[in-house]
Design a protein around this motif. Structure first.
Motif, short mmCIF file in Angstrom:
data_model
loop_
_atom_site.label_atom_id
_atom_site.label_comp_id
_atom_site.label_asym_id
_atom_site.label_seq_id
_atom_site.Cartn_x
_atom_site.Cartn_y
_atom_site.Cartn_z
N GLY A 186 45.22 30.59 -58.71
CA GLY A 186 45.66 29.40 -58.30
C GLY A 186 44.72 28.15 -58.45
O GLY A 186 45.04 27.03 -59.00
N ILE A 187 43.28 28.43 -58.44
CA ILE A 187 42.32 27.34 -58.71
C ILE A 187 42.46 27.14 -60.16
O ILE A 187 42.22 25.84 -60.67
CB ILE A 187 40.81 27.94 -58.48
CG1 ILE A 187 41.04 27.93 -56.80
CG2 ILE A 187 39.90 26.92 -58.88
CD1 ILE A 187 39.75 28.78 -56.37
N GLN A 188 42.58 28.04 -61.09
CA GLN A 188 42.56 27.94 -62.43
C GLN A 188 43.79 27.16 -62.84
O GLN A 188 43.62 26.00 -63.57
CB GLN A 188 42.49 29.17 -63.25
CG GLN A 188 42.62 28.92 -64.80
CD GLN A 188 41.34 28.35 -65.16
OE1 GLN A 188 39.85 28.71 -64.76
NE2 GLN A 188 41.14 27.33 -65.91
N ASP A 192 43.92 23.78 -64.74
CA ASP A 192 44.59 23.35 -65.91
C ASP A 192 45.58 22.08 -65.90
O ASP A 192 45.80 21.35 -67.05
CB ASP A 192 45.32 24.50 -66.28
CG ASP A 192 44.52 25.56 -66.77
OD1 ASP A 192 43.11 25.33 -67.10
OD2 ASP A 192 44.86 26.66 -66.65
N GLU A 193 46.19 21.86 -64.57
CA GLU A 193 47.17 20.83 -64.41
C GLU A 193 46.76 19.70 -64.24
O GLU A 193 47.44 18.48 -64.33
CB GLU A 193 48.02 21.26 -63.48
CG GLU A 193 48.99 22.61 -63.76
CD GLU A 193 49.89 22.48 -64.69
OE1 GLU A 193 50.27 21.31 -64.99
OE2 GLU A 193 50.50 23.54 -65.29
N LEU A 194 45.30 19.37 -63.65
CA LEU A 194 44.69 18.36 -63.25
C LEU A 194 44.76 17.20 -64.44
O LEU A 194 44.06 17.40 -65.29
CB LEU A 194 43.44 18.70 -62.75
CG LEU A 194 42.49 17.50 -62.38
CD1 LEU A 194 43.04 16.55 -61.00
CD2 LEU A 194 41.16 17.90 -61.87
N GLU A 200 47.45 13.65 -55.25
CA GLU A 200 46.88 14.94 -54.72
C GLU A 200 47.71 15.79 -54.16
O GLU A 200 47.23 17.18 -54.39
CB GLU A 200 45.94 14.55 -53.42
CG GLU A 200 44.71 13.50 -53.88
CD GLU A 200 44.14 13.02 -52.52
OE1 GLU A 200 43.05 12.31 -52.63
OE2 GLU A 200 44.68 13.05 -51.43
N ASN A 201 48.83 15.65 -53.72
CA ASN A 201 49.83 16.82 -53.20
C ASN A 201 50.46 17.56 -54.53
O ASN A 201 50.53 18.48 -54.30
CB ASN A 201 50.99 16.07 -52.27
CG ASN A 201 50.35 15.61 -51.04
OD1 ASN A 201 49.82 16.17 -50.48
ND2 ASN A 201 51.20 14.39 -50.44
N GLU A 202 50.82 16.57 -55.58
CA GLU A 202 51.08 17.53 -56.77
C GLU A 202 50.17 18.55 -57.06
O GLU A 202 50.48 19.64 -57.86
CB GLU A 202 51.18 16.44 -57.95
CG GLU A 202 52.46 15.55 -57.83
CD GLU A 202 52.53 14.72 -59.12
OE1 GLU A 202 53.32 15.14 -59.91
OE2 GLU A 202 51.95 13.75 -58.99
N ILE A 270 38.35 13.95 -62.03
CA ILE A 270 39.57 13.82 -62.63
C ILE A 270 39.60 13.67 -64.12
O ILE A 270 39.18 12.69 -64.54
CB ILE A 270 40.33 12.63 -61.77
CG1 ILE A 270 40.02 12.52 -60.33
CG2 ILE A 270 41.85 12.56 -62.26
CD1 ILE A 270 40.72 13.96 -59.57
N GLY A 271 40.43 14.31 -64.75
CA GLY A 271 40.45 14.29 -66.06
C GLY A 271 39.43 15.08 -66.66
O GLY A 271 39.19 15.13 -68.13
N HIS A 272 38.44 15.88 -66.06
CA HIS A 272 37.33 16.56 -66.53
C HIS A 272 36.40 15.89 -67.50
O HIS A 272 36.02 16.26 -68.42
CB HIS A 272 37.89 17.82 -67.37
CG HIS A 272 38.90 19.01 -66.48
ND1 HIS A 272 38.40 19.23 -65.38
CD2 HIS A 272 40.23 18.92 -66.50
CE1 HIS A 272 39.40 19.93 -64.73
NE2 HIS A 272 40.68 20.09 -65.40
N THR A 273 36.39 14.72 -66.97
CA THR A 273 35.33 13.76 -67.64
C THR A 273 33.86 14.03 -67.45
O THR A 273 33.68 14.90 -66.56
CB THR A 273 35.46 12.38 -67.37
OG1 THR A 273 35.27 12.06 -65.77
CG2 THR A 273 36.96 11.83 -67.55
N ALA A 274 33.07 13.57 -68.08
CA ALA A 274 31.33 14.06 -67.98
C ALA A 274 31.16 13.09 -66.54
O ALA A 274 31.49 12.06 -66.36
CB ALA A 274 30.73 13.34 -69.18
N PRO A 275 30.52 13.92 -65.71
CA PRO A 275 30.11 13.60 -64.39
C PRO A 275 29.01 12.27 -64.54
O PRO A 275 28.50 12.04 -65.61
CB PRO A 275 29.52 14.52 -63.73
CG PRO A 275 28.93 15.44 -64.77
CD PRO A 275 29.91 15.48 -65.89
N THR A 276 29.16 11.08 -63.67
CA THR A 276 28.15 10.37 -63.81
C THR A 276 27.05 10.84 -62.96
O THR A 276 26.94 11.79 -62.41
CB THR A 276 28.58 8.95 -62.63
OG1 THR A 276 28.88 9.69 -61.16
CG2 THR A 276 30.12 8.51 -63.15
#
Length: 401
Positions: A186-188, A192-194, A200-202, A270-276
């Motif tokens: 479920g985490i994976q 993948d869907e994020l 957030e509910n989705e 969100i979007g698996h961007t590089a973290p600040t």
């Protein structure tokens, strides 16, 4: 899926159920108790491996069980539900439950409670000679007073069940690993869907989907938040639209196949961007706290010593600390919960010792008081004589460390 159980998993389930009932009877005998009356649906399940509308019966006490230390296991089941337990060899007898909830009997609570108490007393007379020493996990006040009037000596029973549930058998670990595998699927799926623009509910719905699809049962909380809602912790998911680059943290609290809990927390952007740089700093501290405290875990380590040696939370983040350093886990969150130093120990701490074959969840939340975002991490760990064994294997964000 539970319908496609391997013979090995099926046998492990059967052995685990027998082990659990034996643990309950062992603790009853050790405390010189004749029997325990169970209303908590998780305690009923632990002792009898019977389930029926688990969430509903958690707040509607319409079924219960009586486990004798040296005698039968009697299940009192909800109306016309005996067939749910066909083939269950742990239960010696199934009877109709006598309900005295307002839902069932309206204003006739007192007369129904008297019928219930007399029913219990008749059973005691059949199986116990002399005064009865009965533990009760939870029960209505009026019912307890009635039992006392019938020469039943009552004892607090929640601790009895927590002590029984404390030590996991190898078969229980096998079942727990199955629940963890479902949670990690479920985490994976969430990973993948994020994407930006989701609610957030989705995103949270994907964890439920994978759990139910693979034979899991329910999720105890909805702890997922994004962006500014990640600080402070404990906000449940909402219809907030998640924005690219924001922090996301979640806590599964998932009750999976066989009723075992998978309690895991991870954090992404969100979007698996590089973290600040700030997001990286928060994450590194939370990860350091988890790893430092896992490394301490060994049999016979006292709760006090663990609290004293735990990772020192920097002052800037202490006010928003998680409620405990770690807690036990089995069919749900369980005893013990280890308090922090810095005043928490004096208010709520209690001593004891870690034991071999306990399973615990090591917790971290790092977010500055009044700050922007925060990071929640958690790892499920088995305590062994060879050192701690991490049961949850979902990867960390290694490139953030």
């Amino acid at each position: 899926m539970l319908s496609d159980l391997s013979p090995e998993l099926s046998h492990a389930h059967e052995r685990a159920c027998r082990y659990r009932l034996a643990r309950v009877k062992q603790i009853l005998r050790a405390q010189h108790l004749d029997a325990i009356l169970l209303y908590d649906p998780l305690n009923i399940r632990y002792a009898t491996e019977t389930t029926n509308m688990q969430v509903w019966t958690a707040h509607n006490p319409e079924r219960y069980a009586l486990v004798f230390a040296d005698g039968p296991v009697i299940l009192f089941e909800f109306h016309h539900c005996e067939h749910l337990h066909d083939g269950n060899t742990l239960v010696d007898e199934i009877r109709d439950a006598v309900s005295f909830t307002y839902f069932s009997v309206g204003p006739n609570i007192s007369s129904a409670a008297k019928r219930w108490a007399n029913h219990i007393r008749e059973i005691f007379h059949s199986h116990v000679q002399g005064p009865v020493r009965l533990a009760v996990d939870k029960c209505d006040y009026e019912a307890l007073k009635l039992l006392e009037s019938l020469d039943v000596q009552l004892f607090e029973g929640h601790s009895v069940m927590e002590e029984a549930r404390l030590i996991k058998s190898a078969d229980e670990i096998t079942l727990m690993l199955r629940a963890i595998a479902v949670a990690e699927t479920g985490i994976q799926r969430m990973y993948d869907e994020l994407q930006p623009g989701m609610r957030e509910n989705e995103l949270w719905a994907w964890l439920h989907y994978e759990n139910i699809r693979q034979g899991g049962e329910w999720i105890e909380t909805r702890l997922l938040s994004s962006g500014p809602r990640t600080n402070p912790w404990m906000r449940e998911c909402s219809d907030r639209i998640m924005q690219k680059g924001e922090m996301l943290s979640f806590d599964t609290d998932l009750i999976g196949p066989f009723g075992y809990c998978a309690d895991i927390s991870r954090a992404w952007t969100i979007g698996h961007t590089a973290p600040t740089p700030e997001q990286c700093s928060l994450y590194r501290m939370a990860h350091s706290q988890i790893q430092h405290n896992i490394a301490l875990l060994r049999p016979d380590l006292s709760f006090r010593e663990l609290s004293e040696k735990a990772w020192a939370i920097p002052d800037k983040y202490f006010a928003n600390r998680y409620c405990c350093i770690l807690h036990g886990v089995g069919l749900c969150d369980e005893y013990p919960a280890i308090a922090h130093q810095g005043g928490d120990w004096e208010r709520t701490g209690y001593d004891g010792a870690l034991q071999q074959d306990m399973v615990v969840c090591v917790e971290s939340y790092i977010g500055a008081e009044g700050g922007g975002e925060g990071v929640k991490l958690e790892q499920q760990v088995l305590i062994t004589d060879q050192g701690p064994k991490e049961l949850s294997t979902y990867p960390w964000n290694d490139d953030w460390l």
